[in-house]
Design a protein around this motif. Sequence first.
Motif, PDB file in Angstrom:
ATOM      1  N   VAL A   8       9.800  18.181  -5.347  1.00  0.00           N
ATOM      2  CA  VAL A   8      10.607  17.065  -5.800  1.00  0.00           C
ATOM      3  C   VAL A   8      11.826  16.899  -4.889  1.00  0.00           C
ATOM      4  O   VAL A   8      12.343  17.879  -4.355  1.00  0.00           O
ATOM      5  CB  VAL A   8      10.974  17.355  -7.275  1.00  0.00           C
ATOM      6  CG1 VAL A   8      11.887  18.534  -7.386  1.00  0.00           C
ATOM      7  CG2 VAL A   8      11.524  16.190  -7.978  1.00  0.00           C
ATOM      8  N   PRO A  28      12.426   0.788  -2.494  1.00  0.00           N
ATOM      9  CA  PRO A  28      11.338  -0.008  -1.934  1.00  0.00           C
ATOM     10  C   PRO A  28       9.979   0.655  -2.197  1.00  0.00           C
ATOM     11  O   PRO A  28       9.926   1.786  -2.699  1.00  0.00           O
ATOM     12  CB  PRO A  28      11.646  -0.045  -0.440  1.00  0.00           C
ATOM     13  CG  PRO A  28      13.038   0.443  -0.290  1.00  0.00           C
ATOM     14  CD  PRO A  28      13.313   1.328  -1.458  1.00  0.00           C
ATOM     15  N   ALA A  29       8.908  -0.049  -1.789  1.00  0.00           N
ATOM     16  CA  ALA A  29       7.545   0.400  -2.076  1.00  0.00           C
ATOM     17  C   ALA A  29       7.277   1.821  -1.611  1.00  0.00           C
ATOM     18  O   ALA A  29       7.647   2.197  -0.504  1.00  0.00           O
ATOM     19  CB  ALA A  29       6.564  -0.537  -1.382  1.00  0.00           C
ATOM     20  N   GLY A  30       6.627   2.588  -2.474  1.00  0.00           N
ATOM     21  CA  GLY A  30       6.116   3.904  -2.096  1.00  0.00           C
ATOM     22  C   GLY A  30       7.144   5.015  -2.051  1.00  0.00           C
ATOM     23  O   GLY A  30       6.846   6.125  -1.612  1.00  0.00           O
ATOM     24  N   CYS A  31       8.376   4.739  -2.519  1.00  0.00           N
ATOM     25  CA  CYS A  31       9.432   5.756  -2.415  1.00  0.00           C
ATOM     26  C   CYS A  31       9.501   6.664  -3.634  1.00  0.00           C
ATOM     27  O   CYS A  31      10.448   7.451  -3.765  1.00  0.00           O
ATOM     28  CB  CYS A  31      10.779   5.089  -2.177  1.00  0.00           C
ATOM     29  SG  CYS A  31      10.853   4.293  -0.577  1.00  0.00           S
ATOM     30  N   THR A  34       7.721   5.415  -9.576  1.00  0.00           N
ATOM     31  CA  THR A  34       6.844   5.663 -10.718  1.00  0.00           C
ATOM     32  C   THR A  34       6.711   7.170 -10.946  1.00  0.00           C
ATOM     33  O   THR A  34       6.714   7.647 -12.081  1.00  0.00           O
ATOM     34  CB  THR A  34       5.472   5.006 -10.470  1.00  0.00           C
ATOM     35  OG1 THR A  34       5.706   3.648 -10.088  1.00  0.00           O
ATOM     36  CG2 THR A  34       4.606   5.030 -11.705  1.00  0.00           C
ATOM     37  N   GLU A  35       6.627   7.904  -9.824  1.00  0.00           N
ATOM     38  CA  GLU A  35       6.558   9.365  -9.918  1.00  0.00           C
ATOM     39  C   GLU A  35       7.825   9.883 -10.606  1.00  0.00           C
ATOM     40  O   GLU A  35       7.760  10.733 -11.486  1.00  0.00           O
ATOM     41  CB  GLU A  35       6.451   9.928  -8.491  1.00  0.00           C
ATOM     42  CG  GLU A  35       6.015  11.355  -8.403  1.00  0.00           C
ATOM     43  CD  GLU A  35       4.521  11.548  -8.621  1.00  0.00           C
ATOM     44  OE1 GLU A  35       3.743  10.593  -8.435  1.00  0.00           O
ATOM     45  OE2 GLU A  35       4.145  12.668  -9.004  1.00  0.00           O
ATOM     46  N   GLN A 244      10.140  -6.566  -4.272  1.00  0.00           N
ATOM     47  CA  GLN A 244       8.747  -6.710  -4.709  1.00  0.00           C
ATOM     48  C   GLN A 244       8.651  -7.681  -5.886  1.00  0.00           C
ATOM     49  O   GLN A 244       7.702  -7.621  -6.669  1.00  0.00           O
ATOM     50  CB  GLN A 244       8.179  -5.360  -5.117  1.00  0.00           C
ATOM     51  CG  GLN A 244       7.971  -4.409  -3.948  1.00  0.00           C
ATOM     52  CD  GLN A 244       7.273  -3.129  -4.382  1.00  0.00           C
ATOM     53  OE1 GLN A 244       6.095  -3.133  -4.715  1.00  0.00           O
ATOM     54  NE2 GLN A 244       7.996  -2.032  -4.381  1.00  0.00           N
ATOM     55  N   PHE A 275       6.964   8.040   0.538  1.00  0.00           N
ATOM     56  CA  PHE A 275       6.014   9.156   0.535  1.00  0.00           C
ATOM     57  C   PHE A 275       4.606   8.637   0.778  1.00  0.00           C
ATOM     58  O   PHE A 275       3.702   9.384   1.075  1.00  0.00           O
ATOM     59  CB  PHE A 275       6.040   9.865  -0.823  1.00  0.00           C
ATOM     60  CG  PHE A 275       7.353  10.504  -1.101  1.00  0.00           C
ATOM     61  CD1 PHE A 275       7.685  11.698  -0.491  1.00  0.00           C
ATOM     62  CD2 PHE A 275       8.266   9.906  -1.947  1.00  0.00           C
ATOM     63  CE1 PHE A 275       8.906  12.292  -0.733  1.00  0.00           C
ATOM     64  CE2 PHE A 275       9.482  10.489  -2.194  1.00  0.00           C
ATOM     65  CZ  PHE A 275       9.807  11.693  -1.590  1.00  0.00           C
ATOM     66  N   ARG A 276       4.430   7.344   0.526  1.00  0.00           N
ATOM     67  CA  ARG A 276       3.070   6.809   0.519  1.00  0.00           C
ATOM     68  C   ARG A 276       2.502   6.551   1.907  1.00  0.00           C
ATOM     69  O   ARG A 276       1.367   6.925   2.193  1.00  0.00           O
ATOM     70  CB  ARG A 276       3.030   5.495  -0.268  1.00  0.00           C
ATOM     71  CG  ARG A 276       1.662   4.812  -0.200  1.00  0.00           C
ATOM     72  CD  ARG A 276       1.635   3.495  -0.945  1.00  0.00           C
ATOM     73  NE  ARG A 276       1.902   3.692  -2.353  1.00  0.00           N
ATOM     74  CZ  ARG A 276       2.695   2.922  -3.091  1.00  0.00           C
ATOM     75  NH1 ARG A 276       3.280   1.879  -2.533  1.00  0.00           N
ATOM     76  NH2 ARG A 276       2.886   3.171  -4.367  1.00  0.00           N
ATOM     77  N   PHE A 301       7.843  12.035   5.475  1.00  0.00           N
ATOM     78  CA  PHE A 301       7.261  13.104   6.296  1.00  0.00           C
ATOM     79  C   PHE A 301       6.538  12.478   7.483  1.00  0.00           C
ATOM     80  O   PHE A 301       5.304  12.400   7.492  1.00  0.00           O
ATOM     81  CB  PHE A 301       6.288  13.941   5.456  1.00  0.00           C
ATOM     82  CG  PHE A 301       6.885  14.417   4.169  1.00  0.00           C
ATOM     83  CD1 PHE A 301       7.859  15.408   4.168  1.00  0.00           C
ATOM     84  CD2 PHE A 301       6.493  13.866   2.958  1.00  0.00           C
ATOM     85  CE1 PHE A 301       8.436  15.833   2.976  1.00  0.00           C
ATOM     86  CE2 PHE A 301       7.054  14.289   1.771  1.00  0.00           C
ATOM     87  CZ  PHE A 301       8.030  15.275   1.778  1.00  0.00           C
ATOM     88  N   GLN A 474      -2.138   2.054  -5.110  1.00  0.00           N
ATOM     89  CA  GLN A 474      -2.133   2.718  -3.806  1.00  0.00           C
ATOM     90  C   GLN A 474      -3.572   2.889  -3.303  1.00  0.00           C
ATOM     91  O   GLN A 474      -4.458   3.232  -4.064  1.00  0.00           O
ATOM     92  CB  GLN A 474      -1.466   4.078  -4.011  1.00  0.00           C
ATOM     93  CG  GLN A 474      -1.512   5.013  -2.854  1.00  0.00           C
ATOM     94  CD  GLN A 474      -0.556   6.192  -3.084  1.00  0.00           C
ATOM     95  OE1 GLN A 474       0.630   6.016  -3.343  1.00  0.00           O
ATOM     96  NE2 GLN A 474      -1.074   7.401  -3.001  1.00  0.00           N
TER      97      GLN A 474
HETATM   98  N1  ATP Z   1       8.604  14.110  -3.984  1.00  0.00           N
HETATM   99  C1  ATP Z   1       7.432  13.665  -3.557  1.00  0.00           C
HETATM  100  N2  ATP Z   1       6.742  14.343  -2.608  1.00  0.00           N
HETATM  101  C2  ATP Z   1       5.558  13.910  -2.162  1.00  0.00           C
HETATM  102  N3  ATP Z   1       4.933  12.816  -2.608  1.00  0.00           N
HETATM  103  C3  ATP Z   1       5.554  12.086  -3.548  1.00  0.00           C
HETATM  104  C4  ATP Z   1       6.819  12.450  -4.078  1.00  0.00           C
HETATM  105  N4  ATP Z   1       7.188  11.521  -4.977  1.00  0.00           N
HETATM  106  C5  ATP Z   1       6.191  10.609  -5.001  1.00  0.00           C
HETATM  107  N5  ATP Z   1       5.207  10.953  -4.157  1.00  0.00           N
HETATM  108  C6  ATP Z   1       3.947  10.226  -3.890  1.00  0.00           C
HETATM  109  O1  ATP Z   1       4.258   9.039  -3.174  1.00  0.00           O
HETATM  110  C7  ATP Z   1       3.387   7.979  -3.537  1.00  0.00           C
HETATM  111  C8  ATP Z   1       4.212   6.769  -3.949  1.00  0.00           C
HETATM  112  O2  ATP Z   1       4.929   7.076  -5.125  1.00  0.00           O
HETATM  113  P1  ATP Z   1       5.139   6.002  -6.288  1.00  0.00           P
HETATM  114  O3  ATP Z   1       3.855   5.311  -6.578  1.00  0.00           O
HETATM  115  O4  ATP Z   1       5.828   6.702  -7.390  1.00  0.00           O
HETATM  116  O5  ATP Z   1       6.083   4.993  -5.548  1.00  0.00           O
HETATM  117  P2  ATP Z   1       6.711   3.662  -6.109  1.00  0.00           P
HETATM  118  O6  ATP Z   1       8.118   3.661  -5.652  1.00  0.00           O
HETATM  119  O7  ATP Z   1       6.482   3.534  -7.568  1.00  0.00           O
HETATM  120  O8  ATP Z   1       5.863   2.606  -5.302  1.00  0.00           O
HETATM  121  P3  ATP Z   1       5.608   1.044  -5.600  1.00  0.00           P
HETATM  122  O9  ATP Z   1       6.952   0.424  -5.775  1.00  0.00           O
HETATM  123  O10 ATP Z   1       4.924   0.572  -4.377  1.00  0.00           O
HETATM  124  O11 ATP Z   1       4.769   0.974  -6.811  1.00  0.00           O
HETATM  125  C9  ATP Z   1       2.489   8.535  -4.633  1.00  0.00           C
HETATM  126  O12 ATP Z   1       1.278   8.976  -4.057  1.00  0.00           O
HETATM  127  C10 ATP Z   1       3.278   9.724  -5.159  1.00  0.00           C
HETATM  128  O13 ATP Z   1       2.450  10.726  -5.722  1.00  0.00           O
END
Ligand code: ATP
Length: 572
Positions: A8, A28-31, A34-35, A244, A275-276, A301, A474
């Motif tokens: 985390v 923004p997207a993928g950051c 939701t996680e 978005q 992260f995505r 990464f 995703q």
């Molecule tokens: N700390 C973390 N380390 C590694 N991977 C992570 C981490 N947090 C989230 N992820 C992964 O990154 C990806 C994107 O996360 P998430 O779907 O929560 O993003 P989001 O901000 O909700 O994106 P969107 O706005 O596009 O819906 C997922 O595969 C999630 O498992």
Amino acid sequence: MPSNSYGVTDEQQEIFDYEPFGMVITAPAGCGKTEALAYRAKGLLERYDFSGNGRRLLITSFTNQAKDNINERLKKYIGVQTLRDHVTVCNFHGLASRIIKAHGQLIGIGGDWTLANVDWVGRELRTGGYTRDDSKQAGQALRDAKLTCLTDDDVMKQLESIGGQAGEIARTIEKKRINEKMISYDDQIRVALWLLSDHRVAGLYRNHFFAALVDEFQDLTPQQLKFVQTLCGKNITFAGDTAQSIYSFAGADVAYVQQEITKDSGRQIKLLRSFRSAPRILNAVNSLSPLTGSEHLSAAFPNRWGSGGVVGLSSFDDEGSEAAWVAGMSKSILRHCPHQRIGIITRLDNRAITLKRTLTQNNIEYTDWKSGIFRPEVAGVLSDICSDIQARTFENNLEALQYIQQKAATYHVGQIEELEEGCGWLFDQLFQRGFDSSKACEIKEKITVRRGNETIATRDGIHCLTGHAGKGQQFDWVFVLGMEDGTIPDFRAKSFEEKCEEARVLSVMISRARIGVFGTYTKGKVDRWGNHHVNTPSEFFEYLKKVPGLLCGKDDIVTWCRKADWPAIALM
Ligand SMILES: Nc1ncnc2c1ncn2[C@@H]1O[C@H](COP(=O)(O)OP(=O)(O)OP(=O)(O)O)[C@@H](O)[C@H]1O
């Protein structure tokens, strides 16, 4: 801790630890919003003293796909048992319909009313023989009235202030709805709010939910915001991304919502590393930021992506050759990486017709998000209803809908909300076929059954969907089909603000991808009358062309694929 090898982040830990219930997370997207929400749910549930009070955490979503998405993550953090015992994951309409069913009597909505998950107004407008302009204005008038008023009387009063043919049509449809005792999709939240204006009803729900988590706040209408605030007061964590926001056509008002939620929230946290997606995909997303307003994204990464991912654009003579190429590429990617997910995303469903036909003709399996995808028990009920319908004729739409709902009510399935939505889907399918029951077999074939425990968020292989449905999802690979002017941006987008919303839709499509994105456009098309039209590439090409390392043309893309390290890609 997230069950990934990276752990985390400090920001996500802060979101977990923050004790007051109200906060705002932007990213923004993928950051990882939701996680972070799912992880925060764990924190809130661990700290909350339930002591037999039976209170629950409410988590709202917009679609079933989004519900699957958050559910998968919650299972990971809190386990299935806690999820079942202490959390309600629900979309706004599902929740509203529960409230109406439980308390509707208070305002005269009894068991003889039909509560339908269908766009009743849209259907009445399409079948009423009205001109396109009148129908559009009447639809807008009804939408506006139902987004702002509470009671039926107030809706009618507002419609009475609308002159001309459009006002006349809107009033006729609204009177018909009341005569037929129908609560349609666009009435549900309004009527639930009407019921919640009774403090006894509101009190019950405030007591039932101790807090709420709301994802994708940028897509909330002011009415939806009021709804969730009525249920949980200030005890709400909001997560979202203004870049978005793609639902203004449905009444979403991101500026208003953002102002309201930041006013009340104790803590605001921003996440800024993706992260995505591989760096090259983030470059493509960043290239659109002058239009989308997105903050600059960088990869959390950057070294895990081998050569940095891939972004390519290619043109085709027509939709047939485009579809053949996309089908071939998808097949080849899945041969190398059988457990990966490919999203073939279009601005509107109809742009994927040739592609879907090509996939079917080549026996390439795909999941069509337009079809109904249901758990086996729900799919079984809907199949039975299809078989039953075949031997029936219906006098009118209402009779068909009531028949489907009554038949469904005779089954005992755990997934009531999914079954209700399934009934709406079945009705829509019948509607599209002019209520011709002999076509029920065709509808039955469109029912997709989920395999085992999989959900749409975990299912491998090829998925066909629209940019709007792809929100929050995703895929490992994304094909953005139909990057022509008029398709994206959609031909109806005229003003600068409308064009910016289209750019945000494109950005959402691209940012669904982890490893690679390929955009395609066709140089021409033949319309249904046999006339040939020349297409021009999307005006957004001007931005995407600047992406460093962009592959131009299918030859470059194919060469990249030949040289790619597929064993390494399969493990990404
Ligand atoms: N700390 C973390 N380390 C590694 N991977 C992570 C981490 N947090 C989230 N992820 C992964 O990154 C990806 C994107 O996360 P998430 O779907 O929560 O993003 P989001 O901000 O909700 O994106 P969107 O706005 O596009 O819906 C997922 O595969 C999630 O498992």
